[in-house]
Design a protein around this motif. Structure first.
Motif, mmCIF file in Angstrom:
data_model
loop_
_atom_site.group_PDB
_atom_site.id
_atom_site.type_symbol
_atom_site.label_atom_id
_atom_site.label_comp_id
_atom_site.label_asym_id
_atom_site.label_seq_id
_atom_site.Cartn_x
_atom_site.Cartn_y
_atom_site.Cartn_z
ATOM 1 N N GLU A 142 30.466 29.795 25.590
ATOM 2 C CA GLU A 142 31.433 29.744 26.678
ATOM 3 C C GLU A 142 32.463 30.870 26.545
ATOM 4 O O GLU A 142 32.728 31.367 25.446
ATOM 5 N N LYS A 143 33.042 31.266 27.676
ATOM 6 C CA LYS A 143 34.084 32.288 27.648
ATOM 7 C C LYS A 143 35.345 31.743 26.989
ATOM 8 O O LYS A 143 35.681 30.572 27.126
ATOM 9 N N MET A 144 36.039 32.625 26.263
ATOM 10 C CA MET A 144 37.294 32.247 25.633
ATOM 11 C C MET A 144 38.447 32.485 26.598
ATOM 12 O O MET A 144 38.469 33.471 27.335
ATOM 13 N N GLN A 145 39.408 31.576 26.594
ATOM 14 C CA GLN A 145 40.628 31.727 27.385
ATOM 15 C C GLN A 145 41.769 32.085 26.429
ATOM 16 O O GLN A 145 42.112 31.303 25.541
ATOM 17 N N ARG B 289 52.058 41.817 18.744
ATOM 18 C CA ARG B 289 51.085 42.917 18.718
ATOM 19 C C ARG B 289 49.793 42.470 18.038
ATOM 20 O O ARG B 289 49.196 43.178 17.226
ATOM 21 N N ARG B 290 49.348 41.273 18.377
ATOM 22 C CA ARG B 290 48.105 40.747 17.830
ATOM 23 C C ARG B 290 46.909 41.259 18.635
ATOM 24 O O ARG B 290 47.050 41.677 19.780
ATOM 25 N N SER B 291 45.739 41.168 18.027
ATOM 26 C CA SER B 291 44.520 41.625 18.682
ATOM 27 C C SER B 291 43.393 40.625 18.457
ATOM 28 O O SER B 291 43.357 39.921 17.436
ATOM 29 N N VAL B 292 42.463 40.588 19.401
ATOM 30 C CA VAL B 292 41.192 39.904 19.226
ATOM 31 C C VAL B 292 40.108 40.961 19.379
ATOM 32 O O VAL B 292 40.102 41.725 20.351
ATOM 33 N N MET C 155 35.757 38.489 16.004
ATOM 34 C CA MET C 155 34.698 37.564 16.375
ATOM 35 C C MET C 155 33.356 38.087 15.867
ATOM 36 O O MET C 155 32.938 39.201 16.195
ATOM 37 N N LEU C 156 32.677 37.273 15.063
ATOM 38 C CA LEU C 156 31.329 37.596 14.610
ATOM 39 C C LEU C 156 30.290 36.700 15.278
ATOM 40 O O LEU C 156 29.140 37.103 15.447
ATOM 41 N N GLY C 157 30.682 35.471 15.606
ATOM 42 C CA GLY C 157 29.773 34.557 16.274
ATOM 43 C C GLY C 157 29.755 34.788 17.779
ATOM 44 O O GLY C 157 30.553 35.556 18.327
ATOM 45 N N LEU C 158 28.822 34.121 18.442
ATOM 46 C CA LEU C 158 28.668 34.266 19.893
ATOM 47 C C LEU C 158 28.766 32.899 20.560
ATOM 48 O O LEU C 158 27.745 32.278 20.882
ATOM 49 N N SER D 114 29.881 30.138 15.954
ATOM 50 C CA SER D 114 29.468 30.303 17.348
ATOM 51 C C SER D 114 29.804 29.087 18.200
ATOM 52 O O SER D 114 29.533 29.091 19.403
ATOM 53 N N ALA D 115 30.362 28.074 17.584
ATOM 54 C CA ALA D 115 30.748 26.883 18.338
ATOM 55 C C ALA D 115 31.987 27.190 19.181
ATOM 56 O O ALA D 115 32.852 27.967 18.765
ATOM 57 N N PRO D 116 32.093 26.595 20.366
ATOM 58 C CA PRO D 116 33.300 26.797 21.179
ATOM 59 C C PRO D 116 34.531 26.262 20.446
ATOM 60 O O PRO D 116 34.477 25.205 19.818
#
Length: 352
Positions: free
Chosen positions: A278-281, A291-294, A272-275, A252-254
């Motif tokens: 801050e918003k991710m850029q 063709r990657r995904s988040v 992503m499992l953590g929270l 959950s760390a930035p």
């Protein structure tokens, strides 16, 4: 019935020994005498008010193993003496598309958390597993397999965190079809990450740990990782460009997502499992080129949780757990914040 518990009187306050009231059994309810209760980092966030709410006093805990002692008049699948588990959920509508497909965690009406959530029928706030007993509808109980069913055993205690840490990591591994030869990276080697390593290795994946430092390298390799990489080292990602089919990010760390995304293979996904606070850029170009995904994933449904605990029993997988008496809960909270645990605390509820 009134039962002993540890509860937080207010945000950021130390937990205190207290009592809470458990409802009379509804027709589809079971009463469970709790033997073990895990401490999850989300408990600490909730108690400390990091996720704002005003449901105090509050009893946390959503990693629970215990014994059924009484059943409602319409209970079909459990009886007194059965050893069961409760994870993060105790109710949902069971009627929406998500629930019918076994994804109660994504209930379109909103699922009911094991603690700090309004009960679907009477609106009272649910109270969790840092207590001697809990009432739960049978549809949200998990049957504990024989390998973990001796409630006095170390195995039962160490299996308790699987009700959250296990399903949270198992669900994305299954959803993204991890199997023999899959190339999986796990970001972080904490309470979630160490279980993710064990699960992915048992599924046949080639596992790489991506951790800030190498302080847990020996553990990571012992849990089944093939390699262990310190991400604080400059250029750590360069040898791994386009290497991983799946990245399980448990922290959950930035962090800067760019170097992690660069290690995804064509068609790869970072989950992503953590929270992070801050918003991710994220650069669209970093995704489009291969063709990657988040993506994100939140715990799992009850059917999948049963599948997870059965898989863990079959493969000898538990969390690494330190058992504590109830009076040490506040000390354990601080030790989690200080990263002074390998890797999970479990409360011996008999000490209540």
């Amino acid at each position: 019935m009134d039962v002993a518990c540890y509860s937080a009187p207010g945000a950021g306050e130390a937990l205190e020994k207290s009592t809470i009231s458990r409802r009379d059994l509804r027709p589809n309810d079971c009463l469970i005498k709790i033997r073990w209760a895990g401490i999850c980092h989300s408990d600490i966030h909730t108690v400390n008010g990091d996720w704002p709410h005003d449901n105090f006093p509050m009893t946390p805990g959503h990693e629970i193993i215990g014994e059924v002692t009484e059943v409602g008049t319409e209970v079909q699948n459990f009886r007194p003496g059965d050893v069961v588990g409760i994870g993060c959920l105790v109710d949902s509508c069971l009627d929406c598309d998500a629930c019918r497909e076994g994804d109660e965690n994504y209930c379109e009406s909103g699922s009911t958390g094991t603690y700090n959530a309004p009960d679907r029928l009477d609106g009272t706030i649910t109270q969790g597993g840092y207590s001697t007993h809990i009432v739960c509808r049978e549809e949200f109980l998990v049957r504990i397999p024989k390998a973990f069913a001796d409630l006095e055993s170390d195995a039962a205690a160490a299996a308790t965190p699987l009700l959250c840490a296990g399903i949270t990591t198992y669900s994305p591994l299954k959803h993204w079809d991890v199997g023999e030869g899959s190339r999986v990276a796990v970001v972080g080697m904490g309470g979630l990450g160490h279980v993710a390593v064990k699960l992915a290795a048992a599924m046949g994946a080639d596992v790489t740990v991506l951790s800030h430092s190498k302080s847990k390298e020996a553990d990571g390799l012992a849990f089944g990782a093939s390699r262990y990489v310190a991400t604080k080292e400059e250029g750590w990602h360069k040898p791994f460009r386009a290497s991983f089919d799946l990245i399980i990010n448990t922290v959950s760390a930035p962090l800067d997502p760019a170097p992690f995304i660069s290690t995804l293979a064509r068609g790869g996904t970072m989950v992503m499992l953590g929270l992070p606070p801050e918003k991710m850029q994220i650069s669209a170009g970093a995704l489009i080129g291969k063709r990657r995904s988040v993506a994100g994933s939140a715990i799992g449904g009850i059917r999948e949780t049963q599948e997870m605990i059965d898989f863990c029993a079959a493969h000898g997988i538990t969390a690494e757990a330190e058992v504590i008496p109830a009076e040490e809960i506040n000390t354990a909270y601080q030790r989690v914040l200080d990263s002074d645990v390998r890797y999970r605390f479990v409360i011996d509820v008999n000490t209540l």
